[in-house]
Write an enzyme that holds these catalytic residues in place. Structure first.
Site, PDB file in Angstrom:
ATOM      1  N   HIS A 215       0.998  -1.172  -0.090  1.00 28.89           N
ATOM      2  CA  HIS A 215       0.111   0.155   0.014  1.00 28.89           C
ATOM      3  C   HIS A 215       0.879   1.102  -0.172  1.00 28.89           C
ATOM      4  CE1 HIS A 215      -0.472  -0.420   4.558  1.00 28.89           C
ATOM      5  NE2 HIS A 215       0.862   0.105   4.301  1.00 28.89           N
TER       6      HIS A 215
ATOM      7  N   HIS B  55      11.468  -2.700   3.295  1.00 30.67           N
ATOM      8  CA  HIS B  55      10.987  -1.729   3.003  1.00 30.67           C
ATOM      9  C   HIS B  55      11.392  -1.175   4.767  1.00 30.67           C
ATOM     10  CE1 HIS B  55       6.804  -1.435   3.963  1.00 30.67           C
ATOM     11  NE2 HIS B  55       7.240   0.430   4.685  1.00 30.67           N
TER      12      HIS B  55
END
Lengths: 288, 363
Positions: free
Chosen positions: A12, A193
């Site tokens: 997202h 990430h």
């Protein structure tokens, strides 16, 4: 009773929303990323779910650090997209599934999950981006949504195994809901990430690809992993991948992988998608 | 990454001091102790028990023979193998007699006499008189005992023939040797490297058998490069004084996972005002106030001079050190645009292009 017709997983990353807004879909940086979602969009068009339960985390836009619920369930008629500071986005508000939301909250509490109940709440890129990736940019969303917020920012964040268990409770709620509506569950976030600290910019494509494989075939191992292991493998923010386990817990142990997609880097993130159906779901496909 | 270092005969962890110091910031490092076992297999079992899961195994001399035994016992666990100044052959003719001379020397004249006899041929000829190198080695031998020496000699004499194992090794392997190693010469390492599929041979210049201490920098650099840890080390060198460090102004408790500032209680409490200020920028009227008079806007949230300075100079690394969380402080970029990758590069202490290339794999 209501029926679970599929489990979807997706990143997202907010830069995805920015890329859509700026019309960058077909630029060299983004085209391979968006093209990989086309089979997922075709899947939802073909299967026509009525309700999407979306598991994501708020990023300080609706809950700041003053109040941090570990699990929260949206029980609103409507969820407005929040302006995160870069101006309002041209996307329609999300219609809620209030009756099911309350049924879910009941089922959760009876199953010893005690969520925060939210009757008025705006929603950020955590749900906006997954909805746009699967349903595009319609004038009105063709599905109702049930947001489940998971705290994956302020430690202590929940255990991966707990997310997996929550998925099982969600399945129970869907299958005990007196309706003929068709449900999909979206696990969102990740993949690898890290936004902060000296290891900022860490991505781990090898671990990401393994995750996309294991979430289908070996979810128990992913659920048994520690939070520290998620952080180590996927980065401090990549630990939000554990939210995919809520989706996975709602599915059968044996699933068919309809589609997967992986792309790196989307902004600073390993990004990916998966479409799962329960093995015994052949009749569901025909019905669609 | 879990790295196990294995010392040789009469050696201990001190021979690996330079490598451990360099790698501990980016890896979970453990040192094996072979002072009590009397077989290579028992030593290998001890080393395997130091950690669970996959291992990078780095062995010197006898330690490298132990490393090979670890591969034989648990091939699935050794994901990388480094063999320094060593051999794979079994006991050679006459070896027992020459080892016995050393055992007798230790028994009759003590460890100091053994050190004086044993150490000089172990190092580069030109370094025999180098006290800075030799004194720590001598002290290390004196920490050992005739009994430990006897057990280790027994282990070496009974060592397995590791040559048949070499062609079966499938993990990435580094073979390293001092150019002037008189005890286990370069040619022997060329044979070992040739026998292991894909093995890489590195020759350490101006070094005898004790390469980890004779040329600590060159050995460390070769390991770092082979392990692909150079970018992580660069980042850690920057980060040590920033995000992961509590800097003495705090409770002094380091982060649970090095290099990763988890947003735990400590950071949340410390960064609360800073994060709240930044989240205020989600509102247009606050963005206007920030633009009109940044200092006055920051004062509304009671920021300390240190916090104000970090924000006003857009020092992202410092903001994170002060408890800022990117999800929140990123709102500053809604007023003063900067790409997230530039913020990442700043924290990593890297040039933006290098950051895109090395961290994110952009071409």
């Amino acid at each position: 009773m209501a029926k679970l017709i599929g489990g979807l997983g997706t990143s997202h990353v907010p830069s995805i929303a920015a890329a859509i807004d700026k019309g960058l879909r077909d630029t060299p940086d983004w085209k391979p990323f968006f093209d990989g979602y086309v089979p997922g969009q075709e899947w939802v068009r073909e299967h026509k779910p009525d309700v999407a339960v979306v598991i994501f985390n708020d990023h300080g836009n609706s809950f700041f650090l003053d109040k941090v619920p570990t699990f929260a369930v949206g029980c609103a008629e409507e969820y407005k997209p929040v302006d995160e500071g870069w101006g309002p986005r041209a996307i329609p508000p999300f219609r809620g599934a209030v009756d099911f939301s309350w049924h879910l909250v009941d089922t959760m509490v009876e199953s010893r999950f005690d969520p925060m109940i939210c009757q008025e709440i705006e929603v950020d890129h955590g749900i906006q981006v997954p909805m746009e990736l699967f349903w595009g940019r319609p004038a009105a969303w063709p599905v109702k949504v049930v947001p489940i917020f998971v705290n994956v920012i302020q430690y202590p964040i929940p255990l991966p195994s707990r997310c997996y268990e929550l998925g099982r409770v969600l399945r129970k709620a869907i299958e005990s809901y007196d309706s003929d509506e068709r449900f999909v569950v979206l696990g969102t976030g990740g993949l690898s990430h890290q936004l902060q600290g000296a290891r900022a910019g860490f991505v781990n494509p090898t671990a990401d690809r393994a995750f996309l494989r294991d979430i289908a075939t070996d979810p128990d191992t992913l659920a048994a992993m520690s939070r520290e292991k998620y952080v180590e493998l996927f980065g401090s923010e990549g630990a939000e991948l554990m939210m995919w386990l809520v989706m996975r817990g709602a599915m059968d142990r044996d699933v068919e992988v309809r589609h997967t997609h992986y792309f790196v880097p989307a902004s600073m993130t390993g990004a990916g998608m998966i479409v799962l159906e329960n093995k015994a779901a052949g009749d569901g496909r025909q019905a669609a | 990454m879990q790295i196990i270092f294995l010392p040789g005969l009469l050696c201990d962890g001190s021979v690996w001091a330079a490598q451990v110091e360099a790698l501990r910031t980016v890896a979970d490092v453990a040192l094996a102790d072979f002072s009590t076992q009397n077989s290579i297999t028992a030593m290998a079992e001890t080393a395997l028990a130091l950690r669970e899961g996959p291992l990078v195994v780095v062995g010197h001399s006898m330690g490298a023979r132990v490393a090979l035994e670890m591969v034989r016992l648990a091939p699935g666990r050794v994901e990388r193998l480094a063999l320094l100044d060593t051999g794979a052959h079994p006991r050679r003719e006459g070896e027992e007699a020459s080892r016995q001379v050393m055992l007798d020397l230790a028994d009759t004249q003590g460890m100091a006499a053994l050190a004086d006899r044993w150490l000089p041929p172990m190092v580069h000829e030109a370094r025999v008189g180098d006290a800075a190198l030799m004194e720590p080695l001598r002290a290390m031998v004196l920490r050992s005992t005739p009994e430990q020496h006897r057990r280790q000699i027994r282990a070496l004499l009974d060592r397995p023939d590791a040559r048949p194992l070499l062609p079966t090794i499938t993990c990435p392997t580094l073979v390293m040797v001092g150019r002037q190693d008189r005890w286990s010469p370069l040619a022997q390492h060329e044979e070992i490297a040739a026998a292991i599929p894909g093995a890489k041979l590195v020759v350490i210049e101006d070094s005898g058998h004790m390469s980890p201490v004779e040329q600590p920098g060159a050995v460390t650099d070769a390991l770092v490069e082979w392990l692909g840890l150079a970018p992580a080390l660069r980042a850690a060198a920057h980060g040590r004084r920033t995000a992961m460090d509590t800097d003495g102004q705090d409770d002094g408790i380091p982060d649970r996972i090095p290099d990763i500032p988890l947003f735990d209680r400590k950071r949340s409490l410390r960064g609360y005002r800073l994060n709240k200020m930044a989240m205020g920028l989600a509102k247009p009227e606050n963005r206007d106030a920030f633009r009109a008079d940044e200092g006055a806007y920051l004062d509304r949230f009671g920021l300390s001079p240190e916090e104000k300075s970090a924000v006003m100079s857009r020092d992202w690394r410092e903001m994170v050190r002060l408890g800022g969380n990117l999800f929140f402080i990123l709102k500053i970029s809604a007023v003063d645009p900067v790409r997230i990758t530039e913020i990442g590069a700043h924290q990593a202490g890297m040039d933006h292009d290098a950051f895109l290339r090395e961290r994110l794999g952009k071409k």
